[in-house]
Design a protein around this motif. Structure first.
Motif, mmCIF file in Angstrom:
data_model
loop_
_atom_site.group_PDB
_atom_site.id
_atom_site.type_symbol
_atom_site.label_atom_id
_atom_site.label_comp_id
_atom_site.label_asym_id
_atom_site.label_seq_id
_atom_site.Cartn_x
_atom_site.Cartn_y
_atom_site.Cartn_z
ATOM 1 N N LEU A 1 0.816 -1.206 0.000
ATOM 2 C CA LEU A 1 0.000 0.000 0.000
ATOM 3 C C LEU A 1 0.856 1.264 0.000
ATOM 4 O O LEU A 1 0.471 2.289 -0.574
ATOM 5 C CB LEU A 1 -0.936 0.001 1.205
ATOM 6 C CG LEU A 1 -2.124 -0.951 1.115
ATOM 7 C CD1 LEU A 1 -2.890 -0.992 2.427
ATOM 8 C CD2 LEU A 1 -3.051 -0.536 -0.009
ATOM 9 N N ALA A 2 2.022 1.199 0.636
ATOM 10 C CA ALA A 2 2.940 2.335 0.599
ATOM 11 C C ALA A 2 3.409 2.597 -0.826
ATOM 12 O O ALA A 2 3.482 3.748 -1.277
ATOM 13 C CB ALA A 2 4.135 2.074 1.518
ATOM 14 N N HIS A 3 3.727 1.522 -1.573
ATOM 15 C CA HIS A 3 4.111 1.681 -2.976
ATOM 16 C C HIS A 3 2.961 2.267 -3.799
ATOM 17 O O HIS A 3 3.167 3.131 -4.658
ATOM 18 C CB HIS A 3 4.539 0.334 -3.563
ATOM 19 C CG HIS A 3 5.796 -0.215 -2.969
ATOM 20 N ND1 HIS A 3 6.849 0.580 -2.595
ATOM 21 C CD2 HIS A 3 6.185 -1.495 -2.695
ATOM 22 C CE1 HIS A 3 7.835 -0.167 -2.110
ATOM 23 N NE2 HIS A 3 7.449 -1.430 -2.152
ATOM 24 N N VAL A 4 1.747 1.780 -3.547
ATOM 25 C CA VAL A 4 0.579 2.294 -4.264
ATOM 26 C C VAL A 4 0.383 3.776 -3.964
ATOM 27 O O VAL A 4 0.116 4.588 -4.866
ATOM 28 C CB VAL A 4 -0.681 1.489 -3.879
ATOM 29 C CG1 VAL A 4 -1.942 2.193 -4.364
ATOM 30 C CG2 VAL A 4 -0.613 0.082 -4.449
ATOM 31 N N SER A 5 0.530 4.160 -2.695
ATOM 32 C CA SER A 5 0.354 5.563 -2.309
ATOM 33 C C SER A 5 1.352 6.460 -3.010
ATOM 34 O O SER A 5 1.010 7.552 -3.487
ATOM 35 C CB SER A 5 0.499 5.702 -0.786
ATOM 36 O OG SER A 5 -0.525 5.003 -0.106
ATOM 37 N N ASN A 6 2.589 6.013 -3.085
ATOM 38 C CA ASN A 6 3.607 6.820 -3.749
ATOM 39 C C ASN A 6 3.412 6.880 -5.259
ATOM 40 O O ASN A 6 3.886 7.814 -5.915
ATOM 41 C CB ASN A 6 4.998 6.260 -3.445
ATOM 42 C CG ASN A 6 5.433 6.534 -2.016
ATOM 43 O OD1 ASN A 6 4.959 7.475 -1.388
ATOM 44 N ND2 ASN A 6 6.322 5.711 -1.493
ATOM 45 N N THR A 7 2.731 5.885 -5.802
ATOM 46 C CA THR A 7 2.537 5.839 -7.260
ATOM 47 C C THR A 7 1.361 6.686 -7.720
ATOM 48 O O THR A 7 1.472 7.464 -8.669
ATOM 49 C CB THR A 7 2.329 4.379 -7.722
ATOM 50 O OG1 THR A 7 3.450 3.594 -7.322
ATOM 51 C CG2 THR A 7 2.186 4.310 -9.241
ATOM 52 N N VAL A 8 0.195 6.553 -7.066
ATOM 53 C CA VAL A 8 -1.009 7.240 -7.538
ATOM 54 C C VAL A 8 -1.472 8.358 -6.608
ATOM 55 O O VAL A 8 -2.368 9.121 -6.976
ATOM 56 C CB VAL A 8 -2.167 6.240 -7.771
ATOM 57 C CG1 VAL A 8 -1.800 5.228 -8.816
ATOM 58 C CG2 VAL A 8 -2.559 5.536 -6.473
ATOM 59 N N ASN A 9 -0.909 8.452 -5.388
ATOM 60 C CA ASN A 9 -1.211 9.539 -4.453
ATOM 61 C C ASN A 9 -2.713 9.751 -4.249
ATOM 62 O O ASN A 9 -3.258 10.832 -4.528
ATOM 63 C CB ASN A 9 -0.564 10.846 -4.948
ATOM 64 C CG ASN A 9 -0.634 11.951 -3.901
ATOM 65 O OD1 ASN A 9 -0.687 11.688 -2.711
ATOM 66 N ND2 ASN A 9 -0.638 13.187 -4.349
ATOM 67 N N PRO A 10 -3.424 8.736 -3.758
ATOM 68 C CA PRO A 10 -4.872 8.907 -3.540
ATOM 69 C C PRO A 10 -5.140 9.803 -2.335
ATOM 70 O O PRO A 10 -4.280 9.971 -1.454
ATOM 71 C CB PRO A 10 -5.342 7.474 -3.266
ATOM 72 C CG PRO A 10 -4.148 6.812 -2.644
ATOM 73 C CD PRO A 10 -2.956 7.412 -3.330
ATOM 74 N N SER A 11 -6.342 10.355 -2.279
ATOM 75 C CA SER A 11 -6.710 11.174 -1.121
ATOM 76 C C SER A 11 -6.931 10.303 0.111
ATOM 77 O O SER A 11 -6.679 10.737 1.234
ATOM 78 C CB SER A 11 -7.970 11.992 -1.420
ATOM 79 O OG SER A 11 -9.028 11.144 -1.838
ATOM 80 N N HIS A 12 -7.430 9.086 -0.107
ATOM 81 C CA HIS A 12 -7.628 8.129 0.985
ATOM 82 C C HIS A 12 -7.446 6.710 0.467
ATOM 83 O O HIS A 12 -7.600 6.452 -0.725
ATOM 84 C CB HIS A 12 -9.039 8.248 1.598
ATOM 85 C CG HIS A 12 -9.290 9.523 2.322
ATOM 86 N ND1 HIS A 12 -9.970 10.575 1.753
ATOM 87 C CD2 HIS A 12 -8.939 9.940 3.570
ATOM 88 C CE1 HIS A 12 -10.042 11.579 2.618
ATOM 89 N NE2 HIS A 12 -9.428 11.217 3.718
ATOM 90 N N VAL A 13 -7.138 5.821 1.397
ATOM 91 C CA VAL A 13 -7.160 4.390 1.123
ATOM 92 C C VAL A 13 -8.283 3.796 1.962
ATOM 93 O O VAL A 13 -8.299 3.946 3.194
ATOM 94 C CB VAL A 13 -5.827 3.701 1.475
ATOM 95 C CG1 VAL A 13 -5.951 2.187 1.311
ATOM 96 C CG2 VAL A 13 -4.702 4.232 0.592
ATOM 97 N N VAL A 14 -9.238 3.164 1.306
ATOM 98 C CA VAL A 14 -10.363 2.521 1.992
ATOM 99 C C VAL A 14 -10.107 1.020 1.968
ATOM 100 O O VAL A 14 -9.977 0.429 0.890
ATOM 101 C CB VAL A 14 -11.700 2.840 1.302
ATOM 102 C CG1 VAL A 14 -12.857 2.166 2.033
ATOM 103 C CG2 VAL A 14 -11.907 4.350 1.230
#
Length: 410
Positions: free
Chosen positions: A310-323
């Protein structure tokens, strides 16, 4: 959009039965009475959850729902052992549920329901209505489930109108549900589902679900996090069960091999999970139990693997939230049990992500019941919302279907 155009559009939707008057009136800032509207009760949507073991269907649950997917009109479920049987059961369920509702409506002097559409969700990648195989060895072919259902409904004389069919990946369907529950307030979201045998993801960007080139966008369960870069991922598995076994796609070290309830339970129980107890019992292992440290280590490793992905995903697409949809036993564990290490490890890894730093309430947890009936209804509701979303995207010409600059009367 000019006010007159909006008024005409609303009137047309009311005449069609897609909208109807609400219950409470209120005043506008100008002092005029504003008539409330709600989605019409003349239409119903069928939502279908296909329960699977790996790539094989095992159970079909169909719910007949109101247009907003919250009003449940009826539920049916049956066992299934092939995709042809899935299609047949979905058709029979919809016909039976609608017939029962129509009889009840007739007794109250109401017209028969109109079918807005059928939404089906499955635990596999979906591309243009086809269930795609997980393995790349070529032994399995895509299943044209939407096509099968279209044929069944088209040949059924009991439906006066065509019945649209939408087939969607299960976590993509949850992502669409999240869009509607949040009323489009968050244009960029990542939705994660942690299920017994797999971890799935849904990507929402600019308020729209993004499926990727062939339906495999955000397949977070197949991110390789178990080995350092450069190690041979094609080597023989370390064990036949638990963390060292292969993923369903045939690879080693994927999130699916570390972060799922099934793999954690196998790791803790030495591969005897199915015979020795339920996952809830393993989650409840306390400090007084002999295997507490081993269980805590397994939960921590599983949570850390998911959090790192999820950290990799956050750095890749920068979502406002992770649900993140989590089983209740992982989402709300007792603080002195081994399972408490799972979510703590997820949060710790996500907090290290560059794009997720200093964002309060960044990870939102949505617990779901592990009871089969409630879990199936959640999936059916999400599938039903996909039909409404497809209608909206078609109306906005965002679905790739271009009828030209002038639409015909049909």
């Amino acid at each position: 959009i000019p006010q007159g155009t909006v008024s005409k559009a609303v009137r047309a939707l009311i005449d069609e039965g897609l909208l109807e008057d609400g219950e409470k009136f209120r005043r506008s800032p100008e002092g005029r009475t504003v008539a409330p509207l709600r989605l019409g009760s003349l239409y119903a949507t069928a939502g279908v959850k296909v329960g699977q073991v790996q790539e094989e269907p095992r159970r079909v649950t169909t719910a007949l729902l109101g247009l907003d997917s919250s009003r449940v009109l009826g539920i049916k479920n049956d066992a299934a052992d092939s995709w042809d049987q899935v299609a047949d059961l979905v058709h029979r369920h919809v016909v039976s549920l609608k017939d029962t509702c129509d009889q009840d409506r007739a007794s109250r002097g109401l017209p028969p329901l109109r079918m807005f559409g059928v939404g089906v969700e499955a635990g596999a990648p979906v591309d243009n209505g086809e269930i795609m195989p997980l393995s790349r060895d070529g032994t399995r072919r895509p299943v044209p489930l939407a096509e099968k259902l279209h044929r069944l409904f088209e040949s059924d004389p009991s439906f006066a109108r065509p019945v649209p069919v939408i087939v969607e990946n299960d976590v993509n369907a949850l992502a669409v549900l999240a869009i509607h529950q949040r009323h489009y307030a968050d244009p960029d979201l990542v939705v994660i589902g942690v299920f017994n045998e797999g971890v799935g993801g849904g990507l929402v960007m600019d308020g729209r679900l993004r499926r990727g080139g062939n339906g495999r966008a955000m397949e977070i369960g197949h991110l390789a996090v178990g080995f350092p870069p450069g190690e041979d991922l094609e080597r023989e598995p370390e064990t036949k069960t638990g963390f060292g076994a292969r993923c369903g796609c045939g690879q080693l070290g994927h999130v699916d091999t570390l972060a799922t309830p099934y793999r954690i339970a196998e790791e803790v129980d030495g591969g005897t999970f199915e015979q020795s107890g339920t996952f809830e019992q393993i989650c409840a292992i306390g400090q007084a139990d002999m295997n507490f440290k081993d269980a805590q280590k397994a939960f921590k490793r599983g949570g850390a693997a998911l959090g790192r992905a999820l950290a990799h995903v956050s750095n890749t697409v920068n979502p406002s939230h992770v649900v993140m949809y989590l089983p209740l036993s992982l989402a709300e564990p007792k603080p002195d049990t081994a399972a408490a290490a799972y979510l703590a490890a997820v949060r710790e890894e996500i907090a290290r992500a560059f794009a997720a730093s200093n964002q309060p309430d960044y990870l939102k947890i949505e617990p779901f019941s592990e009871r089969t009936e409630e879990f199936a209804l959640l999936g059916a509701r999400a599938a039903a919302v996909c039909v409404l979303q497809s209608f909206i995207e078609h109306a906005l010409r965002l679905d790739g279907c271009n009828p030209g600059t002038r639409r015909s009367s049909q």
